[in-house]
Motif scaffolding. Structure first.
Motif, PDB file in Angstrom:
ATOM      1  N   CYS A  21       8.334  -3.915   3.978  1.00 37.32           N
ATOM      2  CA  CYS A  21       9.315  -3.596   2.940  1.00 37.32           C
ATOM      3  C   CYS A  21       8.762  -3.739   1.529  1.00 37.32           C
ATOM      4  CB  CYS A  21      10.552  -4.480   3.093  1.00 37.32           C
ATOM      5  SG  CYS A  21      11.478  -4.150   4.589  1.00 37.32           S
ATOM      6  N   LYS A  22       7.474  -3.907   1.396  1.00 39.69           N
ATOM      7  CA  LYS A  22       6.897  -4.015   0.065  1.00 39.69           C
ATOM      8  C   LYS A  22       7.055  -2.709  -0.681  1.00 39.69           C
ATOM      9  CE  LYS A  22       3.228  -7.327   1.000  1.00 39.69           C
ATOM     10  NZ  LYS A  22       1.785  -7.498   1.078  1.00 39.69           N
ATOM     11  N   ASP A  23       7.365  -2.815  -1.938  1.00 42.36           N
ATOM     12  CA  ASP A  23       7.458  -1.629  -2.768  1.00 42.36           C
ATOM     13  C   ASP A  23       6.055  -1.223  -3.206  1.00 42.36           C
ATOM     14  OD1 ASP A  23      10.200  -1.435  -2.688  1.00 42.36           O
ATOM     15  OD2 ASP A  23      10.475  -2.721  -4.438  1.00 42.36           O
ATOM     16  N   PRO A  24       5.741   0.059  -3.052  1.00 46.90           N
ATOM     17  CA  PRO A  24       4.443   0.504  -3.564  1.00 46.90           C
ATOM     18  C   PRO A  24       4.441   0.384  -5.075  1.00 46.90           C
ATOM     19  CG  PRO A  24       5.579   2.269  -2.364  1.00 46.90           C
ATOM     20  CD  PRO A  24       6.493   1.098  -2.423  1.00 46.90           C
ATOM     21  N   SER A  25       3.315   0.046  -5.641  1.00 50.22           N
ATOM     22  CA  SER A  25       3.233  -0.048  -7.094  1.00 50.22           C
ATOM     23  C   SER A  25       1.904   0.513  -7.558  1.00 50.22           C
ATOM     24  CB  SER A  25       3.384  -1.496  -7.557  1.00 50.22           C
ATOM     25  OG  SER A  25       2.316  -2.267  -7.068  1.00 50.22           O
ATOM     26  N   LEU A  26       1.886   0.883  -8.810  1.00 54.12           N
ATOM     27  CA  LEU A  26       0.678   1.420  -9.418  1.00 54.12           C
ATOM     28  C   LEU A  26       0.217   0.476 -10.513  1.00 54.12           C
ATOM     29  CD1 LEU A  26       1.694   5.183  -9.807  1.00 54.12           C
ATOM     30  CD2 LEU A  26       0.466   4.108  -7.935  1.00 54.12           C
ATOM     31  N   ASP A  27      -1.067   0.467 -10.721  1.00 55.06           N
ATOM     32  CA  ASP A  27      -1.669  -0.290 -11.800  1.00 55.06           C
ATOM     33  C   ASP A  27      -2.631   0.664 -12.494  1.00 55.06           C
ATOM     34  OD1 ASP A  27      -2.304  -2.534 -13.371  1.00 55.06           O
ATOM     35  OD2 ASP A  27      -4.052  -2.943 -12.124  1.00 55.06           O
ATOM     36  N   PHE A  28      -2.819   0.505 -13.783  1.00 61.34           N
ATOM     37  CA  PHE A  28      -3.633   1.447 -14.535  1.00 61.34           C
ATOM     38  C   PHE A  28      -4.757   0.717 -15.254  1.00 61.34           C
ATOM     39  CE2 PHE A  28       0.681   2.943 -14.187  1.00 61.34           C
ATOM     40  CZ  PHE A  28       0.496   4.197 -13.643  1.00 61.34           C
ATOM     41  N   GLU A  29      -5.918   1.354 -15.257  1.00 59.60           N
ATOM     42  CA  GLU A  29      -7.095   0.802 -15.928  1.00 59.60           C
ATOM     43  C   GLU A  29      -7.667   1.894 -16.821  1.00 59.60           C
ATOM     44  OE1 GLU A  29     -11.495  -0.720 -14.549  1.00 59.60           O
ATOM     45  OE2 GLU A  29      -9.818  -0.969 -13.182  1.00 59.60           O
ATOM     46  N   TRP A  30      -7.924   1.562 -18.091  1.00 62.93           N
ATOM     47  CA  TRP A  30      -8.483   2.555 -19.006  1.00 62.93           C
ATOM     48  C   TRP A  30      -9.836   2.993 -18.486  1.00 62.93           C
ATOM     49  CZ3 TRP A  30      -5.584   4.954 -22.383  1.00 62.93           C
ATOM     50  CH2 TRP A  30      -4.408   4.332 -22.800  1.00 62.93           C
TER      51      TRP A  30
END
Length: 170
Positions: A21-30
């Motif tokens: 049930c984990k929510d997918p998430s995004l992370d951003f790197e320059w």
């Protein structure tokens, strides 16, 4: 014994469902940041290039356990809003947004990423010289970049960075 077995089964089921049930998430790197421009007094024309890219880091929930290159599990994202604020010291030279770009520069290349799973970008470049001194007699030295990003699940993100602006006035 039956009671202990039931408790173990309940704990096992809770563990399995809580993991799935984990929510997918995004992370951003320059990834790539470029800001440069010049003004030629001889031609009374300006050049501008603002180029910023972020890499999308997918959550482990988004990755197919049997194949990390299977894109069906990846979440897609788009740049929904952006701005570049160009400064000379503390003084704002100009701010360019998706709403003001045509008013400020007219015909200029604009490339904004949509529906991507690996990189997002906003690129502005004058492929032909811009008439006049778009820098208003100032010598820019820094740019603040801001991107507002939306993913497939409706999640919103904001990334901000400040970089040096390479400028030449001749």
């Amino acid at each position: 014994m039956l009671k202990i077995t039931k408790i173990i089964i309940v704990i096992f089921l809770i563990t399995i469902f809580s993991q799935s049930c984990k929510d997918p998430s995004l992370d951003f790197e320059w990834f790539l940041l470029e800001a440069e421009g010049n003004y030629s007094t001889e031609n009374n024309s300006s050049y501008l290039k603002l180029n910023s890219w972020v890499e999308i880091n997918q959550s482990s929930v988004n990755i197919n356990p049997s194949s990390s290159v299977d894109a069906t599990y990846f979440m897609y994202a788009s740049v929904v809003n952006w701005s570049y604020r160009v400064y000379s010291g503390d003084q704002l030279v100009f701010e360019v947004t998706r709403f003001s770009i045509e008013q400020l520069f007219g015909d200029i290349l604009l490339n904004v990423a949509t529906d991507q799973m690996d990189y997002l970008w906003v690129v502005i470049e004058s492929e032909t010289p811009l008439k006049g001194d778009i820098f208003n007699g100032l010598n820019p030295d820094s740019v603040e970049i801001e991107m507002t990003i939306s993913d497939d699940s409706g999640g919103g993100y904001s990334v901000i960075n400040t970089i040096p602006f390479t400028f030449n006035r001749n």
